[in-house]
Design an enzyme around this catalytic site. Sequence first.
Site, mmCIF file in Angstrom:
data_model
loop_
_atom_site.group_PDB
_atom_site.id
_atom_site.type_symbol
_atom_site.label_atom_id
_atom_site.label_comp_id
_atom_site.label_asym_id
_atom_site.label_seq_id
_atom_site.Cartn_x
_atom_site.Cartn_y
_atom_site.Cartn_z
ATOM 1 N N GLU A 200 -4.050 0.179 7.812
ATOM 2 C CA GLU A 200 -2.933 0.545 8.694
ATOM 3 C C GLU A 200 -3.169 -0.016 10.077
ATOM 4 O OE1 GLU A 200 -1.885 4.720 9.064
ATOM 5 O OE2 GLU A 200 -2.153 4.986 6.909
ATOM 6 N N TYR B 104 -5.207 1.671 15.414
ATOM 7 C CA TYR B 104 -3.959 1.542 16.173
ATOM 8 C C TYR B 104 -4.181 1.177 17.626
ATOM 9 C CZ TYR B 104 -1.292 3.546 12.311
ATOM 10 O OH TYR B 104 -0.693 3.758 11.094
ATOM 11 N N GLU C 100 -7.911 8.908 5.922
ATOM 12 C CA GLU C 100 -8.239 9.495 7.223
ATOM 13 C C GLU C 100 -8.765 10.937 7.202
ATOM 14 O OE1 GLU C 100 -4.867 8.916 9.805
ATOM 15 O OE2 GLU C 100 -5.391 6.837 10.133
ATOM 16 N N HIS D 84 -2.983 11.047 0.451
ATOM 17 C CA HIS D 84 -2.525 10.847 1.827
ATOM 18 C C HIS D 84 -1.891 12.161 2.309
ATOM 19 C CE1 HIS D 84 -1.319 7.514 4.842
ATOM 20 N NE2 HIS D 84 -1.005 8.667 5.424
ATOM 21 N N ASN E 251 -7.995 2.208 9.327
ATOM 22 C CA ASN E 251 -6.707 2.348 9.997
ATOM 23 C C ASN E 251 -6.982 2.279 11.486
ATOM 24 O OD1 ASN E 251 -5.578 2.827 7.513
ATOM 25 N ND2 ASN E 251 -5.159 4.994 7.872
ATOM 26 N N ARG F 233 0.855 -1.194 0.000
ATOM 27 C CA ARG F 233 0.000 0.000 0.000
ATOM 28 C C ARG F 233 0.885 1.237 0.000
ATOM 29 N NH1 ARG F 233 -2.855 3.312 4.702
ATOM 30 N NH2 ARG F 233 -3.841 4.802 3.312
HETATM 31 C C1 PNW Z 1 -1.865 7.640 10.565
HETATM 32 N N1 PNW Z 1 -3.524 10.482 16.198
HETATM 33 O O1 PNW Z 1 -1.953 8.888 11.150
HETATM 34 C C2 PNW Z 1 -1.445 7.969 9.145
HETATM 35 O O2 PNW Z 1 -2.300 7.458 8.160
HETATM 36 C C3 PNW Z 1 -0.008 7.702 8.844
HETATM 37 O O3 PNW Z 1 0.412 8.536 7.817
HETATM 38 C C4 PNW Z 1 0.816 7.839 10.119
HETATM 39 O O4 PNW Z 1 2.195 7.777 9.880
HETATM 40 C C5 PNW Z 1 0.365 6.750 11.056
HETATM 41 O O5 PNW Z 1 -1.029 6.839 11.314
HETATM 42 C C6 PNW Z 1 1.080 6.725 12.397
HETATM 43 O O6 PNW Z 1 0.816 7.902 13.119
HETATM 44 C C7 PNW Z 1 -2.344 9.183 12.429
HETATM 45 O O7 PNW Z 1 -3.000 11.532 16.675
HETATM 46 C C8 PNW Z 1 -1.769 10.302 13.001
HETATM 47 O O8 PNW Z 1 -4.388 9.837 16.847
HETATM 48 C C9 PNW Z 1 -2.171 10.728 14.240
HETATM 49 C C10 PNW Z 1 -3.138 10.029 14.924
HETATM 50 C C11 PNW Z 1 -3.724 8.904 14.360
HETATM 51 C C12 PNW Z 1 -3.323 8.475 13.111
#
Ligand code: PNW
Length: 479
Positions: free
Chosen positions: A377, A320, A174, A127, A318, A81
């Site tokens: 992601e 996390y 996002e 992006h 995405n 990706r």
């Molecule tokens: C994503 N938060 O961004 C993005 O899609 C990527 O480009 C980035 O490198 C990756 O996650 C890791 O951070 C985020 O503050 C950036 O919660 C910030 C947040 C969440 C996702």
Amino acid sequence: MTSTDVTKKLPKDFIWGFATASFQIEGSTNVDGRGKSIWDDFSKQPGKTMDGRDGDVATDSYRLWKEDIALLAQYGVKSYRFSLSWSRIIPLGGLDDPINPQGIAFYSNFIDTLLENDIIPFVTLYHWDLPQALHDRYGGWLNKDKIVQDYVRYAKVCFEAFGDRVKHWLTINEPWCISILGYGRGIFAPGRSSDRTKSPEGDSSTEPWIVGHNVILSHAYAVKLYREEFKAAQGGQIGITLNGDWSMPYDDSPQNVEAAQHALDVAIAIHQCFILQDPIYLGHYPDYIKQMLRDRLPVFTLEELAVVKGSSDFYGMNTYTTNLCRAGGNDEFQGFVEYTFSRPDGSQLGTQAHCAWLQDYPEGFRYRYNLPIYVTENGFAVKDEHMKPIEEALQDNDRVNYFKGITNSLKGAVLEDGIDVRAYFPWSFVDNFEWADGYITRFGVTYVDYKTQKRYPKESAKFFIKWCGENIEAGEKEA
Ligand code: PNW
């Protein structure tokens, strides 16, 4: 954590690989006719990135792309990706602006070489690197009439140039980050905010909601175009990728149970309610959002609504982490909900990452949705990894544990809960420019030594690749 039956496997057409984005890896910002993006100058302003560094070199992947593909092939990934840089393809960005043949040639060769290596290209159109010229000309994402047309034309150029070979398209990465971080908190480009210490102009009470709305419309009209003019001949899938972090109540109290839903409404549902034809919302903003924003909430015309509804073939997600949610606080961007990783008994939800917003909590990965899900992601930044000598950084145990937990949840979600997850891409293939964090926060499964630009596989890459080998049915790779 319960563990899932080890003898069962994910189906052979399950897509896996790693993810990146153009501005975070390419560098070479001033070559072969590329126009500036909004991150070029923003990242150079004092105080905007943690280490004061910009994206001019990044992981040098515009020059080292053959080496990158060779490493992906060595990893044996099924897919990769990556995102296209709008301002390499149309340097000034707009409807009537010229196309840059060198930009098209770069990505065309890149895609060909992926395919020669049996790697499926999974392509994000946007992006976060908006052409600077569009921001200067008319305010970029703030200007509905202009940006929707310009974005759709850009998408069309890409479908025409690459759609014979690309069968997996993501329109936008996002919307929440674009709108809230770029126009509300002002920490991502273009950095607009009501906070005058951050930005000389901007209005955090209105602009993020306008931008979010325009992003959704741009996505939807690009999908309409694809479905009407390209899909029959090219036969691809197209959809959007949303932020998908999970929210859990801090405790059983009714106000905190409600708070967790409010947090989800602002973080996810505000964008998914239309696009995914969420049965809960059926084409309107969540009630909580309406009540919170009232006349600050933009309205779709009936014609627009018809285009937006159901405008994603899948749910690009995405995800996390998981936030524990408590009612209260004054942060509208979290729906007036406070986030914490500390449970009532003082224990932590999971292992802390380098960035404050991320802890490891694989259980949160296992919630359901009724559309096919592509997890575009998911990843972890090991605390203080940037300060370690390379050999130590390569032993990235916290990241290995993170992927151990998540892959177990992934299998459980698919094989036990019956959730239709079709793809999974760890973020990220390589350490890279982590936006406002500069190069300090490292998300890569591959270590990048920025002095030499040499790449070194971390333990997590080895773990994940091995896991895929053992847990996905063997079969022919399909494009
Ligand atoms: C994503 N938060 O961004 C993005 O899609 C990527 O480009 C980035 O490198 C990756 O996650 C890791 O951070 C985020 O503050 C950036 O919660 C910030 C947040 C969440 C996702």
